[in-house]
Design a protein around this motif. Structure first.
Motif, PDB file in Angstrom:
ATOM      1  N   GLU A  79      -9.271  -9.643  -4.748  1.00 46.28           N
ATOM      2  CA  GLU A  79      -9.987  -8.282  -4.926  1.00 46.28           C
ATOM      3  C   GLU A  79     -10.736  -7.866  -3.873  1.00 46.28           C
ATOM      4  OE1 GLU A  79     -10.284  -4.791  -6.577  1.00 46.28           O
ATOM      5  OE2 GLU A  79      -9.142  -6.412  -7.408  1.00 46.28           O
ATOM      6  N   PRO A  83      -5.895  -5.996   1.569  1.00 42.96           N
ATOM      7  CA  PRO A  83      -5.857  -4.804   2.126  1.00 42.96           C
ATOM      8  C   PRO A  83      -5.798  -3.594   1.013  1.00 42.96           C
ATOM      9  CG  PRO A  83      -3.978  -5.736   2.525  1.00 42.96           C
ATOM     10  CD  PRO A  83      -4.717  -6.661   1.991  1.00 42.96           C
ATOM     11  N   THR A  84      -5.830  -2.204   1.521  1.00 47.14           N
ATOM     12  CA  THR A  84      -5.785  -1.198   0.749  1.00 47.14           C
ATOM     13  C   THR A  84      -4.221  -0.781   0.220  1.00 47.14           C
ATOM     14  OG1 THR A  84      -7.757  -0.350   1.418  1.00 47.14           O
ATOM     15  CG2 THR A  84      -6.431   1.228   0.267  1.00 47.14           C
ATOM     16  N   GLN A  85      -3.546  -1.061   1.443  1.00 41.65           N
ATOM     17  CA  GLN A  85      -2.062  -0.797   1.099  1.00 41.65           C
ATOM     18  C   GLN A  85      -1.404  -1.893   1.813  1.00 41.65           C
ATOM     19  OE1 GLN A  85      -0.765   3.063   2.296  1.00 41.65           O
ATOM     20  NE2 GLN A  85      -1.499   3.874   0.325  1.00 41.65           N
ATOM     21  N   TRP A  86      -0.028  -2.074   1.830  1.00 39.22           N
ATOM     22  CA  TRP A  86       0.763  -2.861   2.541  1.00 39.22           C
ATOM     23  C   TRP A  86       2.254  -2.538   2.415  1.00 39.22           C
ATOM     24  CZ3 TRP A  86       4.712  -6.759   1.269  1.00 39.22           C
ATOM     25  CH2 TRP A  86       4.982  -7.644   2.405  1.00 39.22           C
ATOM     26  N   PRO A  90       0.559   0.774  -2.395  1.00 35.28           N
ATOM     27  CA  PRO A  90      -0.879   0.420  -2.696  1.00 35.28           C
ATOM     28  C   PRO A  90      -1.047  -0.825  -3.143  1.00 35.28           C
ATOM     29  CG  PRO A  90       0.113   1.679  -4.552  1.00 35.28           C
ATOM     30  CD  PRO A  90       1.046   1.556  -3.409  1.00 35.28           C
ATOM     31  N   ARG A  92      -3.788  -1.961  -5.006  1.00 38.17           N
ATOM     32  CA  ARG A  92      -4.471  -1.891  -6.196  1.00 38.17           C
ATOM     33  C   ARG A  92      -4.106  -0.612  -6.929  1.00 38.17           C
ATOM     34  NH1 ARG A  92      -7.196  -3.474  -2.312  1.00 38.17           N
ATOM     35  NH2 ARG A  92      -8.772  -5.388  -2.355  1.00 38.17           N
ATOM     36  N   ARG A 102      -7.131  -2.128  -9.766  1.00 36.87           N
ATOM     37  CA  ARG A 102      -7.296  -3.276  -9.110  1.00 36.87           C
ATOM     38  C   ARG A 102      -6.063  -4.010  -8.360  1.00 36.87           C
ATOM     39  NH1 ARG A 102      -7.105  -8.212 -11.291  1.00 36.87           N
ATOM     40  NH2 ARG A 102      -9.391  -8.614 -10.920  1.00 36.87           N
ATOM     41  N   GLN A 103      -6.340  -4.934  -7.855  1.00 37.66           N
ATOM     42  CA  GLN A 103      -5.266  -5.690  -7.233  1.00 37.66           C
ATOM     43  C   GLN A 103      -4.286  -6.367  -8.471  1.00 37.66           C
ATOM     44  OE1 GLN A 103      -4.489  -9.225  -6.621  1.00 37.66           O
ATOM     45  NE2 GLN A 103      -6.217  -9.878  -7.814  1.00 37.66           N
TER      46      GLN A 103
END
Length: 349
Positions: A79, A83-86, A90, A92, A102-103
């Protein structure tokens, strides 16, 4: 919005583990034994996802299985540091069962994860105690598939592999009991396809035939020792069985019939096809499996259920009332089948 691409959910999960999650664990918790897989809910677990699947609960999901109480630490690490995006997706996001952003790497022990899906105590799943008869009777195919169907990308503990093997298929006598229950259901109403049609109720005849088709598809899975998914994917899963193309053609002949005599004939042919399969997989069968229903122009079923009961040797299974079946054979109500407490009540647990 999730980016639309041709990448399947399983391909995305595998790459997410390989390129993001595994390197992070190696950097921060080097040497941690774990397993990584795409298990649980979602059409992608069965390999059936498409663009439509991506409107909810689809994306960067992974099941990470750790033992010895390490789940909370690993979850907090992910968490905090993912990263924020991949790849434009998203990391999360909220889900239908947890509307919190959340992740979505589910971190849990192998036994606790499996228990949450199949409704069997963790100590039975990890081998500390054997599965009992009620465990098997309350288990649905969909629940088992959420543990056994998806790919395991890495197994550093061996725990999930052992559990998947334990849940691979019914014990043989339970399987015979369940097969007999499907044949019982078919035999109880097989002649009604013709009776409704003879009375002028073509719609009723079609509805009854469709019910039999569903039971026969369930039966085909049991004969091939395959778990049965929930209704949305039942026909597609059946088409993927050995000789699934022939099975699909026979099913469509029943469902597309425009009059009761054609429908009844196609259904009888499908019954004979499944009865022949039963012999091919080494179980007792009858040829022919159908017979005239008294003096009426309808089709009945011969004594297939009794043949299966005679082969059962386990005293606990023999003591069950013949023809009733497992929880998913007794009820198709979704609210019941997703609740292990209610499933156990259905089968006397």
């Amino acid at each position: 919005m999730l980016r639309m691409s041709s990448t399947s959910g399983l391909e995305l999960s595998a790459a997410y583990h390989r390129e993001v999650v595994a390197p992070l664990l190696e950097r921060r918790l080097s040497g941690l034994p774990y397993a990584a897989a795409r298990l649980g809910s979602g059409s992608d677990v069965l390999g059936f996802d498409d663009a439509q699947s991506r409107d909810h609960d689809w994306g960067l999901r992974l099941t990470l299985l750790v033992e010895d109480g390490a789940a909370q630490e690993v979850d907090a690490l992910l968490e905090r540091e993912l990263p924020t995006q991949w790849r434009g997706h998203p990391v999360r996001f909220a889900t239908t069962w947890e509307p919190v952003v959340r992740q979505r790497v589910e971190v849990v022990s192998a036994a606790d994860f499996a228990a949450s899906r199949v409704g069997i105590a963790p100590q039975r799943l990890d081998g500390a105690a054997p599965l009992d008869l009620v465990d098997w009777l309350q288990l649905t195919g969909q629940a088992a598939l959420e543990v056994t169907a998806g790919p395991v990308f890495h197994d550093g503990t061996g725990a999930i592999t052992a559990i998947r093997e334990r849940l691979r298929t019914y014990p043989e006598d339970v399987r015979r009991y369940a097969i007999g229950a499907d044949w019982t259901r078919i035999g109880q109403e097989l002649a009604d396809v013709g009776r409704a049609g003879l009375r002028g109720d073509e719609d009723g005849s079609a509805v009854i035939a469709a019910r039999h088709v569903r039971t026969l598809l369930h039966l085909a899975h049991l004969l091939h020792r395959r778990w049965v998914p929930y209704g949305k994917w039942l026909a597609r899963s059946a088409a993927a069985l050995p000789d699934g193309d022939a099975l699909r053609r026979s099913v469509l002949a029943v469902l597309r019939a425009q009059d009761w005599r054609t429908r009844q004939g196609a259904l009888a042919a499908l019954v004979e096809q499944i009865a022949a399969l039963q012999g091919q997989v080494g179980l007792p069968t009858l040829d022919p499996a159908t017979e005239p229903f008294f003096d009426r122009p309808h089709v009945g079923l011969r004594g297939l259920p009794e043949l299966l009961v005679e082969e059962i040797t386990d005293p606990a299974v023999r003591a069950l009332r013949p023809g009733i079946g497992t929880a998913e054979q007794i009820s198709d109500h979704v609210s019941v089948l997703v609740d292990p407490v209610l499933r156990r009540r259905l089968v006397g647990g």
